[in-house]
Enzyme design. Structure first.
Site, short mmCIF file in Angstrom:
data_model
loop_
_atom_site.label_atom_id
_atom_site.label_comp_id
_atom_site.label_asym_id
_atom_site.label_seq_id
_atom_site.Cartn_x
_atom_site.Cartn_y
_atom_site.Cartn_z
N ASN A 3 0.88 -1.18 0.00
CA ASN A 3 0.00 0.00 0.00
C ASN A 3 0.91 1.22 0.00
O ASN A 3 1.51 1.55 1.02
CB ASN A 3 -0.90 -0.02 1.23
CG ASN A 3 -1.83 1.19 1.31
OD1 ASN A 3 -1.78 2.09 0.48
ND2 ASN A 3 -2.68 1.21 2.32
N ARG A 58 -2.80 -2.20 -3.24
CA ARG A 58 -3.94 -1.30 -3.08
C ARG A 58 -3.77 -0.18 -4.09
O ARG A 58 -2.75 0.53 -4.10
CB ARG A 58 -3.97 -0.71 -1.68
CG ARG A 58 -5.12 0.27 -1.49
CD ARG A 58 -4.86 1.24 -0.37
NE ARG A 58 -5.96 2.19 -0.22
CZ ARG A 58 -5.82 3.40 0.31
NH1 ARG A 58 -4.63 3.80 0.73
NH2 ARG A 58 -6.85 4.21 0.41
N HIS A 78 -12.55 3.52 0.13
CA HIS A 78 -12.64 2.52 1.20
C HIS A 78 -13.40 1.28 0.74
O HIS A 78 -13.88 0.49 1.57
CB HIS A 78 -13.32 3.09 2.45
CG HIS A 78 -12.54 4.16 3.16
ND1 HIS A 78 -13.14 5.28 3.72
CD2 HIS A 78 -11.21 4.29 3.38
CE1 HIS A 78 -12.22 6.05 4.25
NE2 HIS A 78 -11.04 5.47 4.07
N ARG A 87 -9.43 16.41 7.13
CA ARG A 87 -10.25 16.84 6.00
C ARG A 87 -11.55 17.44 6.49
O ARG A 87 -12.16 16.96 7.44
CB ARG A 87 -10.55 15.67 5.06
CG ARG A 87 -9.33 15.05 4.42
CD ARG A 87 -9.74 13.95 3.44
NE ARG A 87 -8.59 13.22 2.93
CZ ARG A 87 -8.42 11.90 3.05
NH1 ARG A 87 -9.34 11.16 3.65
NH2 ARG A 87 -7.35 11.32 2.55
N GLU A 101 -8.42 -4.95 5.47
CA GLU A 101 -8.24 -4.70 4.05
C GLU A 101 -7.10 -5.53 3.48
O GLU A 101 -7.16 -5.99 2.34
CB GLU A 101 -7.98 -3.21 3.82
CG GLU A 101 -9.18 -2.33 4.15
CD GLU A 101 -8.84 -0.84 4.13
OE1 GLU A 101 -8.98 -0.24 3.05
OE2 GLU A 101 -8.44 -0.31 5.17
#
Length: 398
Positions: A10, A89, A178, A239, A384
């Site tokens: 990732n 990913r 996601h 964010r 994940e």
């Protein structure tokens, strides 16, 4: 244990996370995190058998150097010959991919074409893929896209209310992210509850430094809070989430900031950090809120309130609500955030069980609401890396 292991990568712009997994058992044999890539003090930290070791990457402080150091570590422990494939990913596959794929030149070209949709992530993902192809020569590489799971969203969910020519010309639409986590958690939630996922109406909240929520019906994504980029939707660690687009012109007019500077501000200096003026870490915010810190208290309330509003709206997309599922670092561990959200959502038939809510932390799955015969709230840890490993093993024929 399988004879062949899967290496999961990732890659961020200045980081690389890696894990070596047995895709059958889910066991992680080795993990690593490379940081400060492209800087002179870049380093990588390995974790194996509970022990950590930090190695300098000064000789080659980039993604290729990090993957090379990873190979050396695997060789040291006799694991290199057991790697059967590499799973990556990849943040955005745009509309090109609705499932994971074996990587070839056509896939690389498609990922590159999607760079305008994920300018911070896709270039780093490509660096990781090319580094793996160079270092682990001959092994199959698989791309697992964050956006793929949400390709089942209907047009009325993904279309922005702007002139349609921008969608036709630039693929400007809502994509969501996601997706790998949602796919894993949807399956696990159905299994945990003893239900058929194809008959469950779920709203899943993936809450971490990046946070989003999705509506799942018949095992498929119907809507999600993130949009063209991960900036849309919930309040997150740094964010802002949703805001009036005119904030851009307002800030430009009143501060002299340029578009990119404002974009950076909304991505990196806002959210929990901006409101609390303390931290983007929910644990720190909760600690300071307990001491009465005004900014921390407000940040937590805004975070929970915005999420609760989204849960209600996602219930519309799911056609009702059978299960509200919490996952991700905050979703799995913050009993306080879950309590606030469930409290806001009592009108949906949810009633918090405080004892169960406290028990469902630190990797423990569990229903956290009273049995009212209606909807339940449940905590399901995400994985994940295992999802990526399983896709990689399947597509590689391992």
């Amino acid at each position: 244990m399988s004879d062949k292991l899967i290496l999961v990568l990732n890659c961020g712009s200045s980081s690389l996370k890696g894990a070596v997994l047995d895709s059958a058992s889910g066991e992680v044999l080795l993990s690593c995190l490379a940081e400060k890539l492209n800087l002179s003090d870049a380093f990588i930290t390995f974790k194996i058998n509970g022990e950590k070791e930090q190695v300098s990457l000064a000789a080659q402080p980039n993604h290729t150097g990090a993957v090379g150091a990873l190979l050396a570590e695997l060789q040291k422990h006799g694991l290199d010959s057991r790697i059967g494939a590499v799973g990556h990913r990849v943040v955005s596959g745009g509309e090109a991919y609705s499932e994971s794929v074996l990587i070839d030149e056509q896939v690389l070209a498609a990922v590159e074409k999607c760079i305008p949709l994920a300018p911070l992530h896709n270039p780093a993902n490509l660096l990781g893929i090319r580094a793996a192809q160079d270092i682990f020569k001959g092994l199959p590489n698989v791309a697992v896209f964050d956006t793929a799971f949400h390709q089942t969203m209907p047009a009325h969910a993904y279309t922005y209310a702007i002139p349609r020519r921008f969608y036709r010309d630039f693929s400007l639409r809502r994509y969501g992210f996601h997706g790998t986590s949602y796919r894993f958690v949807a399956d696990e939630a159905a299994r945990f509850l003893g239900k058929d996922k194809n008959s469950l109406r779920m709203v899943i909240a993936h809450l971490g430094n990046g946070a989003s929520v999705a509506a799942i019906k018949n095992g498929e994504s119907q809507d999600t809070s993130m949009g063209l980029t991960p900036l849309e939707g919930l309040v997150m660690g740094t964010r802002s989430g949703d805001l009036d687009p005119s904030v851009f012109s307002f800030l430009a007019d009143n501060t002299g900031l340029g578009i990119q500077e404002i974009t950076d501000l909304l991505n990196k200096q806002s959210g929990l950090l901006g409101i609390s003026e303390l931290s983007n870490d929910c644990r720190t915010i909760e600690e300071e809120a307990a001491k009465g810190h005004e900014g921390a208290l407000l940040a937590l309330e805004i975070f929970a309130y915005r999420l609760a509003k989204y849960v209600a709206s996602m219930a519309v997309a799911a056609g009702g609500l059978d299960a509200l599922v919490f996952t991700g670092g905050i979703g799995e561990n913050s009993a306080l955030v879950r309590a606030k959200v469930v409290g806001y959502c009592e009108f949906l038939g949810l009633k918090l069980n405080e004892e169960k809510n406290l028990a469902a932390r630190f990797g423990n799955a569990g229903v956290i609401t009273e049995d009212t015969g209606g909807a339940v709230a449940v905590v399901i840890p995400t994985n994940e890396e295992l999802m990526i490993a399983q896709d990689t093993a399947r597509l590689s024929g391992l």
